[in-house]
Design an enzyme around this catalytic site. Structure first.
Site, PDB file in Angstrom:
ATOM      1  N   ASP A   1       0.832  -1.205   0.000  1.00  0.00           N
ATOM      2  CA  ASP A   1       0.000   0.000   0.000  1.00  0.00           C
ATOM      3  C   ASP A   1       0.870   1.260   0.000  1.00  0.00           C
ATOM      4  O   ASP A   1       1.997   1.253   0.488  1.00  0.00           O
ATOM      5  CB  ASP A   1      -0.908  -0.017   1.242  1.00  0.00           C
ATOM      6  CG  ASP A   1      -2.066   0.954   1.119  1.00  0.00           C
ATOM      7  OD1 ASP A   1      -2.354   1.415  -0.005  1.00  0.00           O
ATOM      8  OD2 ASP A   1      -2.684   1.270   2.158  1.00  0.00           O
TER       9      ASP A   1
ATOM     10  N   GLY B   1      -0.119   5.495  -4.315  1.00  0.00           N
ATOM     11  CA  GLY B   1      -0.765   6.755  -4.686  1.00  0.00           C
ATOM     12  C   GLY B   1      -0.161   7.929  -3.920  1.00  0.00           C
ATOM     13  O   GLY B   1       0.171   8.968  -4.507  1.00  0.00           O
TER      14      GLY B   1
ATOM     15  N   HIS C   1       2.162   3.536  -9.027  1.00  0.00           N
ATOM     16  CA  HIS C   1       1.935   2.102  -9.263  1.00  0.00           C
ATOM     17  C   HIS C   1       3.084   1.491 -10.067  1.00  0.00           C
ATOM     18  O   HIS C   1       3.496   0.358  -9.809  1.00  0.00           O
ATOM     19  CB  HIS C   1       0.603   1.881  -9.988  1.00  0.00           C
ATOM     20  CG  HIS C   1      -0.596   2.261  -9.160  1.00  0.00           C
ATOM     21  ND1 HIS C   1      -0.725   1.862  -7.848  1.00  0.00           N
ATOM     22  CD2 HIS C   1      -1.699   2.995  -9.447  1.00  0.00           C
ATOM     23  CE1 HIS C   1      -1.870   2.337  -7.367  1.00  0.00           C
ATOM     24  NE2 HIS C   1      -2.466   3.033  -8.311  1.00  0.00           N
TER      25      HIS C   1
ATOM     26  N   SER D   1      -7.543  -5.334  -5.201  1.00  0.00           N
ATOM     27  CA  SER D   1      -8.620  -5.919  -4.395  1.00  0.00           C
ATOM     28  C   SER D   1      -9.957  -5.849  -5.133  1.00  0.00           C
ATOM     29  O   SER D   1     -10.119  -5.067  -6.086  1.00  0.00           O
ATOM     30  CB  SER D   1      -8.730  -5.193  -3.049  1.00  0.00           C
ATOM     31  OG  SER D   1      -9.407  -3.965  -3.205  1.00  0.00           O
TER      32      SER D   1
ATOM     33  N   GLU E   1     -12.360  -4.457  -4.123  1.00  0.00           N
ATOM     34  CA  GLU E   1     -12.894  -3.115  -3.870  1.00  0.00           C
ATOM     35  C   GLU E   1     -12.185  -2.043  -4.713  1.00  0.00           C
ATOM     36  O   GLU E   1     -12.670  -0.915  -4.835  1.00  0.00           O
ATOM     37  CB  GLU E   1     -12.750  -2.743  -2.385  1.00  0.00           C
ATOM     38  CG  GLU E   1     -13.697  -3.497  -1.466  1.00  0.00           C
ATOM     39  CD  GLU E   1     -13.375  -4.979  -1.338  1.00  0.00           C
ATOM     40  OE1 GLU E   1     -12.170  -5.334  -1.291  1.00  0.00           O
ATOM     41  OE2 GLU E   1     -14.300  -5.797  -1.305  1.00  0.00           O
ATOM     42  N   ASN E   2     -11.048  -2.379  -5.314  1.00  0.00           N
ATOM     43  CA  ASN E   2     -10.289  -1.378  -6.060  1.00  0.00           C
ATOM     44  C   ASN E   2     -10.961  -0.964  -7.382  1.00  0.00           C
ATOM     45  O   ASN E   2     -10.566   0.035  -7.990  1.00  0.00           O
ATOM     46  CB  ASN E   2      -8.846  -1.851  -6.321  1.00  0.00           C
ATOM     47  CG  ASN E   2      -7.965  -1.851  -5.079  1.00  0.00           C
ATOM     48  OD1 ASN E   2      -7.066  -2.670  -4.938  1.00  0.00           O
ATOM     49  ND2 ASN E   2      -8.202  -0.917  -4.158  1.00  0.00           N
TER      50      ASN E   2
ATOM     51  N   ARG F   1     -12.177   2.728  -7.961  1.00  0.00           N
ATOM     52  CA  ARG F   1     -11.304   3.853  -8.354  1.00  0.00           C
ATOM     53  C   ARG F   1     -11.686   4.368  -9.739  1.00  0.00           C
ATOM     54  O   ARG F   1     -12.501   3.763 -10.426  1.00  0.00           O
ATOM     55  CB  ARG F   1      -9.854   3.373  -8.303  1.00  0.00           C
ATOM     56  CG  ARG F   1      -9.482   2.968  -6.879  1.00  0.00           C
ATOM     57  CD  ARG F   1      -8.029   2.602  -6.744  1.00  0.00           C
ATOM     58  NE  ARG F   1      -7.761   2.256  -5.347  1.00  0.00           N
ATOM     59  CZ  ARG F   1      -6.559   2.237  -4.810  1.00  0.00           C
ATOM     60  NH1 ARG F   1      -5.509   2.549  -5.532  1.00  0.00           N
ATOM     61  NH2 ARG F   1      -6.402   1.915  -3.544  1.00  0.00           N
TER      62      ARG F   1
ATOM     63  N   ARG G   1       1.923  -4.783   6.226  1.00  0.00           N
ATOM     64  CA  ARG G   1       1.238  -3.743   5.455  1.00  0.00           C
ATOM     65  C   ARG G   1       2.084  -2.487   5.486  1.00  0.00           C
ATOM     66  O   ARG G   1       2.440  -1.983   6.558  1.00  0.00           O
ATOM     67  CB  ARG G   1      -0.150  -3.435   5.989  1.00  0.00           C
ATOM     68  CG  ARG G   1      -0.846  -2.387   5.102  1.00  0.00           C
ATOM     69  CD  ARG G   1      -2.271  -2.114   5.471  1.00  0.00           C
ATOM     70  NE  ARG G   1      -2.892  -1.236   4.460  1.00  0.00           N
ATOM     71  CZ  ARG G   1      -4.135  -1.312   4.059  1.00  0.00           C
ATOM     72  NH1 ARG G   1      -4.928  -2.230   4.557  1.00  0.00           N
ATOM     73  NH2 ARG G   1      -4.616  -0.473   3.160  1.00  0.00           N
TER      74      ARG G   1
ATOM     75  N   ARG H   1      -4.955  -1.696   8.978  1.00  0.00           N
ATOM     76  CA  ARG H   1      -6.153  -2.500   8.687  1.00  0.00           C
ATOM     77  C   ARG H   1      -5.777  -3.552   7.646  1.00  0.00           C
ATOM     78  O   ARG H   1      -4.754  -3.422   6.968  1.00  0.00           O
ATOM     79  CB  ARG H   1      -7.301  -1.620   8.187  1.00  0.00           C
ATOM     80  CG  ARG H   1      -6.957  -0.763   6.990  1.00  0.00           C
ATOM     81  CD  ARG H   1      -8.170   0.033   6.479  1.00  0.00           C
ATOM     82  NE  ARG H   1      -7.765   0.978   5.454  1.00  0.00           N
ATOM     83  CZ  ARG H   1      -7.542   2.274   5.686  1.00  0.00           C
ATOM     84  NH1 ARG H   1      -7.703   2.782   6.900  1.00  0.00           N
ATOM     85  NH2 ARG H   1      -7.170   3.068   4.706  1.00  0.00           N
TER      86      ARG H   1
HETATM   87  C1  IPE Z   1      -5.434  -2.709  -0.135  1.00  0.00           C
HETATM   88  O1  IPE Z   1      -5.132  -1.362  -0.249  1.00  0.00           O
HETATM   89  C2  IPE Z   1      -5.396  -3.370  -1.472  1.00  0.00           C
HETATM   90  C3  IPE Z   1      -4.089  -3.496  -2.104  1.00  0.00           C
HETATM   91  C4  IPE Z   1      -2.947  -3.145  -1.585  1.00  0.00           C
HETATM   92  C5  IPE Z   1      -4.089  -4.079  -3.420  1.00  0.00           C
HETATM   93  P1  IPE Z   1      -6.245  -0.225  -0.405  1.00  0.00           P
HETATM   94  O2  IPE Z   1      -5.530   1.047  -0.533  1.00  0.00           O
HETATM   95  O3  IPE Z   1      -7.179  -0.605  -1.498  1.00  0.00           O
HETATM   96  O4  IPE Z   1      -7.037  -0.338   0.963  1.00  0.00           O
HETATM   97  P2  IPE Z   1      -7.885   0.764   1.751  1.00  0.00           P
HETATM   98  O5  IPE Z   1      -8.881   1.316   0.784  1.00  0.00           O
HETATM   99  O6  IPE Z   1      -6.927   1.804   2.222  1.00  0.00           O
HETATM  100  O7  IPE Z   1      -8.506   0.021   2.898  1.00  0.00           O
HETATM  101  C1  IPE Z   2      -1.682   0.254  -3.295  1.00  0.00           C
HETATM  102  O1  IPE Z   2      -1.444   1.617  -3.340  1.00  0.00           O
HETATM  103  C2  IPE Z   2      -1.897  -0.348  -4.670  1.00  0.00           C
HETATM  104  C3  IPE Z   2      -3.298  -0.704  -4.966  1.00  0.00           C
HETATM  105  C4  IPE Z   2      -4.286  -0.653  -4.131  1.00  0.00           C
HETATM  106  C5  IPE Z   2      -3.584  -1.117  -6.333  1.00  0.00           C
HETATM  107  P1  IPE Z   2      -2.631   2.668  -3.290  1.00  0.00           P
HETATM  108  O2  IPE Z   2      -3.040   2.991  -4.683  1.00  0.00           O
HETATM  109  O3  IPE Z   2      -3.733   2.195  -2.430  1.00  0.00           O
HETATM  110  O4  IPE Z   2      -1.896   3.915  -2.645  1.00  0.00           O
HETATM  111  P2  IPE Z   2      -2.500   4.938  -1.588  1.00  0.00           P
HETATM  112  O5  IPE Z   2      -3.023   4.125  -0.444  1.00  0.00           O
HETATM  113  O6  IPE Z   2      -3.612   5.672  -2.284  1.00  0.00           O
HETATM  114  O7  IPE Z   2      -1.362   5.810  -1.218  1.00  0.00           O
HETATM  115 MG    MG Z   3      -4.107   2.413  -0.464  1.00  0.00          MG
END
Ligand code: IPE
Ligand code: IPE
Ligand code: MG
Length: 246
Positions: free
Chosen positions: A24, A27, A41, A69, A71-72, A75, A192, A198
């Site tokens: 994580d 972004g 990414h 995930s 849930e992703n 986005r 994590r 979480r």
């Molecule tokens: C968890 O990260 C999923 C991955 C790392 C692929 P997220 O960034 O999607 O999780 P939340 O939204 O902060 O819980």
């Molecule tokens: C994890 O990084 C990668 C994926 C969930 C695909 P994030 O994209 O969630 O990065 P943050 O949490 O927004 O910084």
């Molecule tokens: Mg994230």
């Protein structure tokens, strides 16, 4: 045998056999640099090779990484499409090195929502590395722990309905045989990155007794040294599994 584990000089004592990582912070890493999220990414994807390569040096046999995930999909369309493109490019770029370094790759998650080209590349990478056993790399792509348990339950219920399984025989050994991870041991250590404490729907069933490390480092900054440090710290932990140590 192809890719048979080689003895290593610098293995970490008490090292976890299976490490799972929630990668994580890509972004935020990009935003800190005034760049679009996809820049983060791409930087994150480049980190994966070093961590996979360090597994045999440390003594980690199984590495499971959370790439996308269930849930992703929430986005933006631009980010989701960019990630899917990145996964395709990653597989094309890494297949040779993964195959030649003895890494066996598996994917977990629901493939139904993924595009045909990506599914084809995933199948090819799994087939190209199926005889390797130096490190078992599992990539969670369109993976959600609840979705996985629901899909497993659906298959289990179908076996019950068809008379292949009796309801009274269902126990905590039965259900994991239907999970995507059925060939993997449970993770010993879940890491994590990015400071969030979480689990975001990752390996819900499998991590019942895992040790956790929540670290502030953003995934694109995560190094082999930090990975080694966390595996070393794991070696000093006392796991009780609900019992009492004598
Ligand atoms: C968890 O990260 C999923 C991955 C790392 C692929 P997220 O960034 O999607 O999780 P939340 O939204 O902060 O819980
Ligand atoms: C994890 O990084 C990668 C994926 C969930 C695909 P994030 O994209 O969630 O990065 P943050 O949490 O927004 O910084
Ligand atoms: Mg994230």
């Amino acid at each position: 045998m192809a890719g048979a584990p080689q003895p290593q000089m610098n293995m970490v004592p008490g090292c976890p056999r299976h490490v799972a990582i929630i990668m994580d912070g890509n972004g935020r890493w990009a935003t800190q640099r005034g760049r679009p999220r996809l820049f983060g990414h791409h930087a994150g994807a480049r980190r994966v090779r070093e961590i996979v390569e360090s597994c045999p040096e440390i003594g980690v046999d199984y590495l499971t990484i959370f790439a996308f995930s269930t849930e992703n999909w929430k986005r933006t369309q631009v980010e989701v499409a960019g990630l899917m493109n990145l996964f395709r490019r990653y597989i094309i770029k890494e297949t040779k090195v993964l195959r030649e370094s003895g890494v066996r790759v598996r994917f977990i998650g629901d493939r139904v929502r993924l595009d045909d080209k990506l599914i084809h590349l995933m199948n090819e990478l799994e087939a190209a590395t199926e005889h390797n056993n130096q490190v078992h790399l599992t990539i969670a792509l369109n993976y959600g722990g609840r979705d996985e348990v629901a899909r497993a339950t659906k298959r289990l219920a179908a076996d019950v309905a068809a008379g292949r399984l009796r309801p009274e025989d269902v126990d905590e050994e039965t259900l994991p045989r239907y999970l995507d991870t059925h060939v993997l041991p449970d993770p010993d250590l879940v890491i994590r990155t990015s400071g969030e404490a979480r689990i975001s729907n990752f390996l819900l069933w499998q991590s019942a007794y895992s040790e956790y490390e929540f670290i502030d480092t953003l995934w694109p900054d995560f190094t082999r040294e930090e990975f080694t440090r966390l595996c070393t710290a794991y070696g000093g932990r006392e796991r009780r599994f609900g019992g009492v140590l004598r």
